[in-house]
Design an enzyme around this catalytic site. Structure first.
Site, short mmCIF file in Angstrom:
data_model
loop_
_atom_site.label_atom_id
_atom_site.label_comp_id
_atom_site.label_asym_id
_atom_site.label_seq_id
_atom_site.Cartn_x
_atom_site.Cartn_y
_atom_site.Cartn_z
N ASP A 158 11.07 11.03 -7.62
CA ASP A 158 9.88 10.28 -7.20
C ASP A 158 8.79 11.25 -6.75
OD1 ASP A 158 8.41 8.01 -6.70
OD2 ASP A 158 9.97 7.03 -5.52
N ASP A 219 5.91 -0.18 -9.56
CA ASP A 219 7.26 -0.73 -9.42
C ASP A 219 7.31 -2.19 -9.85
OD1 ASP A 219 8.01 1.63 -8.24
OD2 ASP A 219 8.45 0.76 -6.28
#
Ligand SMILES: *[C@@H]1O[C@H](CO)[C@@H](O)[C@H](O)[C@H]1NC(C)=O
Ligand SMILES: *[C@@H]1O[C@H](CO)[C@@H](O)[C@H](O)[C@H]1NC(C)=O
Length: 270
Positions: A158, A219
């Site tokens: 990430d 997301d």
């Protein structure tokens, strides 16, 4: 004529360059904890849904016993909030001792014994998005080695708590560091999602050379609107995104059609 053939040959070569670890020749399929289980670390109040080894063992059992593995769903992937808040004395990441008492290597072996693979999560930056220890530039080598020592099969990297300059250094460095461990580890880069997902900021040629998979966009959330917004974005930008993909190098719309399938193991808890 010969020169035309040459041009064609070189075009083919350019478009098939991918990260050379032999992995993910077809889009990876499996399960990832985030969309449903988030950063639930409250194993006392919520033992069935908290981020713990039990959750991943349960999912491995489902994938291997209910026929998913035979369809290709082989990755069981840990997302954020698995680690301890502190590195160990040697500076290595370590799992939360209460929630992962057996350690990550034992979990990886549980997967391998069943023909499954284990994915783990890290973050190019000082902290993970959930506030756990991240992997700044000077920790990339040690973290890659730790994941390899644990026999992990995939890393989602990430990008919270880093700037664009650090990301431009860190994502390629992690690719090299993973390679240097000698263990083939599928490499999923969240980098383009932090750059807006499109050229000129995102260089898809470079991504294909260093990552097996990349998150382009936001997301996915547990709603149809969210699914549609992702589908729309991929539709609108397909002329850029489609050529970026190929064996060993894939766009990841965050669980839409490509990567981790969401398996609802506990409908009653909704
Ligand atoms: C490392 O990279 C080299 C050269 O691209 C490749 O041949 C090798 O298979 C890679 N090893 C791993 C473990 O990814
Ligand atoms: C994109 O990356 C490739 C491969 O690393 C490089 O050759 C090319 O110059 C880069 N393109 C741009 C516009 O930076």
């Amino acid at each position: 004529m010969p020169s035309a053939l040459l041009v064609l040959a070189s075009v083919l070569t350019v478009t098939t360059v991918a990260l050379d670890n032999g992995l993910m020749r077809t889009p990876p399929m499996g399960w990832l904890a985030w969309e449903r289980f988030r950063c639930d670390i409250d194993c006392e109040q919520d033992p069935k849904n908290c981020i713990s080894e039990k959750l991943f063992i349960d999912m491995a059992d489902r994938l291997s016993e209910d026929g998913w593995r035979e369809l290709g769903y082989v990755y069981v992937n840990i997302d954020d909030c698995w680690s301890s808040m502190e590195r160990d004395k040697q500076g290595r990441l370590q799992p939360d001792p209460k929630r992962f008492p057996g350690g990550i290597q034992k979990l990886a072996r549980y997967m391998h014994d069943r023909g499954l693979k284990l994915g783990i999560y890290g973050d190019m930056g000082t902290h993970t998005c959930g506030g756990y220890p991240g992997t700044p530039l000077d920790k990339i080598k040690i973290d890659a080695q730790t994941f390899a020592d644990w026999e992990v099969d995939m890393l989602k990297f990430d990008g919270c708590y880093s700037n664009s300059i650090e990301q431009a250094q860190g994502y390629p460095l992690m690719s090299k560091a993973l390679n240097a461990t000698g263990r083939p580890i599928g490499y999923s880069c969240s980098w383009p999602a932090y750059q807006g997902g499109l050229p000129p900021k995102v260089n898809y040629t470079q991504l294909g050379e260093i990552c097996n998979l990349w998150r382009n966009y936001g997301d996915i959330q547990d709603s149809w609107d969210s699914v549609m917004s992702i589908v729309d974005w991929f539709f609108e930008n397909q002329d850029v995104l489609t050529p970026a993909a190929g064996p060993g190098r894939w766009n990841d719309p965050d669980m839409v059609s490509v990567e981790p399938l969401y398996l609802d193991n506990d409908v009653s808890s909704r």
